[in-house]
Enzyme design. Structure first.
Site: not given
Lengths: 404, 422
Positions: A41, A43, A146, A173, A219, A240, A309
């Site tokens: 993961h 971003d 996500e 999420h 999440h 993650h 992450d």
């Protein structure tokens, strides 16, 4: 004075001889040269949106030079990153608004990243593609949605995302969807709506199994974790998340769920965010290694992976500040007597195993003429490989599993 | 005696002419069928997929597409009509603009793909070569209305990746960047004329991608703007001749002339309301008048066929459903159209246009990807404004300075110094 000279001599010797730490570091580099890390993961696409509005053509968006994100191309290289799931996260605030479109825009930016930097990134859609990328020394680039809010409760949209190359979806999420509960239900911040997955949520999961999209449980609430682990016909991942036992943050995975991860052949890709690692705002590399040791102990080394992450969080441990630092973590694990086999498993082989199994389950479900939920029984012939859309996909070259 | 002989001659003459006439008609029909067997039709626009949503909520299991009789279209009829390729429209209503148009469009695209994968008579293709090679009914996808992209070039690109090969710039509503030919049906963006700057970016991006620009439903200003910007030939997927019937959906002569220069194509449509301007009798001949007119103005090489079956209610007598295309070809044969012209109309003209659009795409490799936006015009409550967005959890970036690990040497040296000083 003799005592003092001995100490001086000892110190001098330590200076001259290579330290154990250095040896481990060299060993880590050696292992990662043939088995780079597949991280669950990252971003960066979100950063590209926030900073540059996805305008990759801007000079300041040059990924070779970008220097205030955790991720850039030189750092990926020195970190021996061989595979990366790029997150196409869009905020929960888009739920019931323009979530679908925004997700398409994030998918588009990943595609364009692969087209603009074809020597670095190879956008792929299956486990074979990852291996090929390893061979050609490129970063195998995959896409993870996500948050279920991205599909706007539409199986047609879910199938579309698969066709566009999405290979995992995190079911939530940090917000409930109309069909799944998120981790904030466990903290009491949000009410439970479904106690896991609603009936439609189960349909979504079954469709993901049929398509060959990996189910991601980062999440989600504990009840959702358990529901998914029970229902899914394929192994799942936590792209993650870390260990609840070491840091009681509800983003982490409790031991009872780790045991289900073990029995289903699933995977926990450990998150590096300080708040999830030490439950404080500071942490060090050794704290992250503790999490990996713990998951290994409770669920077995086949259940361990890396899910940093990076570029999705603000505070990272000392020693793991950016994506170039994976070898340091591997060195620490070597110091803790992880074998080379075990490290290769955690770095890449576990993820590839899970992905292959997910692909097998998909092929089986399609060729059995499995009822396609929500839009009912189109009885399939043998799932043929459609090299769909390769004309437009340039470096993409993914296998679109036929009749999606 | 003489009269009797003349009467006999007359009778023979009448009989003979009857026979000749009879075999003449039969042979035209046969000719039409032979022609179409050889050059199966590429039809520019069909709304069956909208019907599937309305009647069956896209549940393909609830319907047998071979025999379906609630619609103008089913597979048996398409085969009887010698349809070789069909652009399926993935239209979503204008009322979805600024709401969930994107999601709905994706769902319609999804049902086309599932449909085309479920029947052996159908085959999904995305290229001109794919159409040429197909021995089945080739399926392609056309988006009907720019509202489907929600002013996002990225979304346009994703539609292309999913296999969409044309987009009508508008349906019956203006978008923030293009003007429709329909006035008063919807209230969206009433001040937009023709194409805005962003609208021009959309056309350029379509050229770069290799997506056909469709001008059906657009205003004359929009059509002219697109024709002047587009580097590739354009299409009208389902429109007819304004000169014959002055309906706003039809194309006036000056634009037909520009289309000829552009080497594009107008795929003549069968909607009775736009063919006959309210005249009661609408039949194959009415439709053929449009063909004759456009041939005169723009040449037969500019003509194709876009029936609009299942998209409108009224069709000419004799053309009630998708099995009836041969009747049109028969009428055109009767009017003296030759085989080459008719093969052009049936498929060759469209293939020419499509190949050229693909060519423009191949030559555009070095062009920059379209990254423009149109933020001001599109603010509405169904959009998240990320410029002022405060994330729910702290995801904002706060990068602490990189701490340099202390080297062993430094530690050792400092120890040494401290030790000796003590």
């Amino acid at each position: 004075m003799p005592g003092r000279s001995v100490v001086v001599l000892a110190l001098a010797l330590r200076l001259l001889l290579p330290s154990a730490g250095q040896q481990h570091r060299e060993e880590a580099e050696r292992i990662m040269t043939t088995t780079p890390v597949i991280d669950g993961h990252n971003d960066l696409p979100w950063q590209l949106l926030k900073r540059f509005n996805n305008q990759l053509g801007l000079p300041e968006a040059n990924l070779l030079l970008l220097n205030d994100t955790h991720t850039n191309i030189p750092k990926l290289r020195s970190g021996h990153v061989g595979g990366q799931f790029w997150s196409v996260y869009v905020p929960c605030d888009t739920q019931n608004k323009d979530a679908v479109k925004r997700t398409l825009e994030q998918i588009d930016v990943v595609h364009r990243m692969c087209e603009l930097y074809p020597d670095t990134f190879a956008c792929v859609g299956d486990s074979d593609g990852i291996r090929q990328a390893f061979q050609s020394n490129k970063v195998a680039s995959l896409i993870g949605v996500e948050g279920g809010h991205s599909i706007d409760s539409s199986l047609g949209v879910l199938r579309t995302f698969y066709r566009l190359g999405v290979r995992y979806m995190t079911l939530t999420h940090s917000c409930n969807t109309p069909w799944a509960d998120n981790w904030l239900v466990d903290t009491g911040d949000e009410p439970a709506l479904h106690h896991g997955l609603s009936s439609f949520g189960k349909t979504v999961l079954e469709e993901m199994n049929r398509l060959g999209m990996i189910v991601d449980l980062a999440h989600v609430s504990v009840e959702t974790m358990k529901a998914a682990l029970n229902i899914s016909k394929a192994p799942v991942i936590f792209s993650h998340s870390s260990a609840y036992s070491l840091c009681q943050h509800r983003r982490n995975v409790p031991d009872e769920v780790l045991r289900m991860v073990a029995s289903t052949g699933s995977l926990v890709m450990v998150n590096f965010y300080n708040e999830y690692v030490t439950c404080r705002d500071t942490a060090t590399l050794t704290d992250v290694a503790d999490h990996m040791d713990h998951v290994k102990k409770v669920a077995g080394v086949q259940s361990v992976g890396f899910g940093g992450d990076y570029d999705g969080v603000s505070r990272l441990p000392t020693g793991l500040e950016d994506v170039s630092t994976y070898p340091a973590l591997v060195a620490e694990l070597l110091a803790r007597n992880w074998t080379e086999e075990e490290l290769k498993a955690a770095l890449a082989e576990n993820l590839i195993r899970v992905f292959k199994k997910v692909e097998e389950v998909s092929t089986a479900r399609r060729s059995w003429g499995h009822i396609q939920h929500g839009d009912m029984g189109t009885h399939r012939a043998q799932g043929h490989i459609e090299h769909g859309n390769t004309q437009s996909m340039g470096t993409w070259g993914h296998i679109e599993h036929g009749d999606t | 005696m003489e009269m009797k002989r003349n009467t006999t001659k007359l009778l023979w003459l009448l009989m003979f002419s009857d026979i000749v006439l009879f075999s003449y008609e039969k042979s035209l029909r046969e000719q039409a069928i032979e022609l179409m067997q050889d050059a199966r039709l590429i039809d520019g626009h069909n709304d069956l997929v909208l019907r599937l949503r309305i009647f069956y909520q896209n549940r393909l299991s609830a319907v047998n597409l071979r025999e379906l009789n609630k619609t103008h279209t089913n597979l048996a009829k398409l085969q009887a009509g010698f349809v070789g390729a069909q652009f399926w429209s993935v239209y979503v209503l204008c009322s979805a603009q600024n709401k969930d148009a994107v999601r709905l469009t994706l769902e319609q695209i999804d049902v086309v793909k599932r449909m085309c994968n479920s029947y052996k008579e159908l085959e999904f293709v995305t290229t001109s070569q794919g159409i040429s090679d197909s021995r089945r009914i080739a399926c392609l996808i056309g988006i009907e209305g720019g509202h489907s992209i929600d002013s996002s070039l990225a979304t346009l690109r994703m539609y292309y990746d999913l296999g969409v090969r044309y987009m009508s710039l508008t349906h019956s509503c203006n978008t923030p960047w293009s003007e429709s030919s329909s006035k008063g049906m919807h209230n969206f963006y009433p001040n937009v004329n023709g194409l805005t700057a962003f609208g021009q970016e959309v056309v350029k991006e379509m050229n770069r991608l290799g997506m056909l620009v469709d001008l059906s439903h657009t205003s004359d200003m929009t059509a002219k703007a697109a024709l002047s910007i587009s580097k590739a030939p354009v299409i009208f997927s389902h429109s007819s001749a304004f000169s014959i019937c002055n309906h706003s959906r039809n194309v006036p002569n000056d634009i037909l002339q520009k289309l000829k220069k552009n080497k594009g194509i107008i795929m003549v449509t069968f909607n009775a309301d736009v063919l006959a301007c309210g005249r009661k009798v609408v039949n194959v001949s009415t439709l053929a008048d449009h063909f004759d007119h456009i041939k005169k103005i723009a040449g037969s090489e500019s003509i194709g066929i876009g029936g609009d079956y299942d998209g409108v209610e009224r069709f000419p007598e004799g053309l009630e459903d998708v099995s009836k295309y041969p009747s049109l070809i028969e009428e055109l044969l009767r009017r003296g159209w030759n085989e080459t012209e008719l093969k052009g109309v049936l498929r060759e003209n469209f293939l020419r246009v499509f190949r050229e659009v693909e060519n423009v795409r191949n030559l555009s490799k070095l062009m920059d990807v379209g990254e423009s936006e149109t933020l001001q015009e599109v603010q509405n409550s169904c959009r998240l404004d990320l410029r002022n967005h405060q994330p729910q959890k702290v995801r904002s970036f706060g990068f602490s300075s990189v701490t340099q690990p202390l080297s062993l040497t430094f530690v050792t040296v400092s120890h040494l110094i401290l030790y000796y000083e003590s």
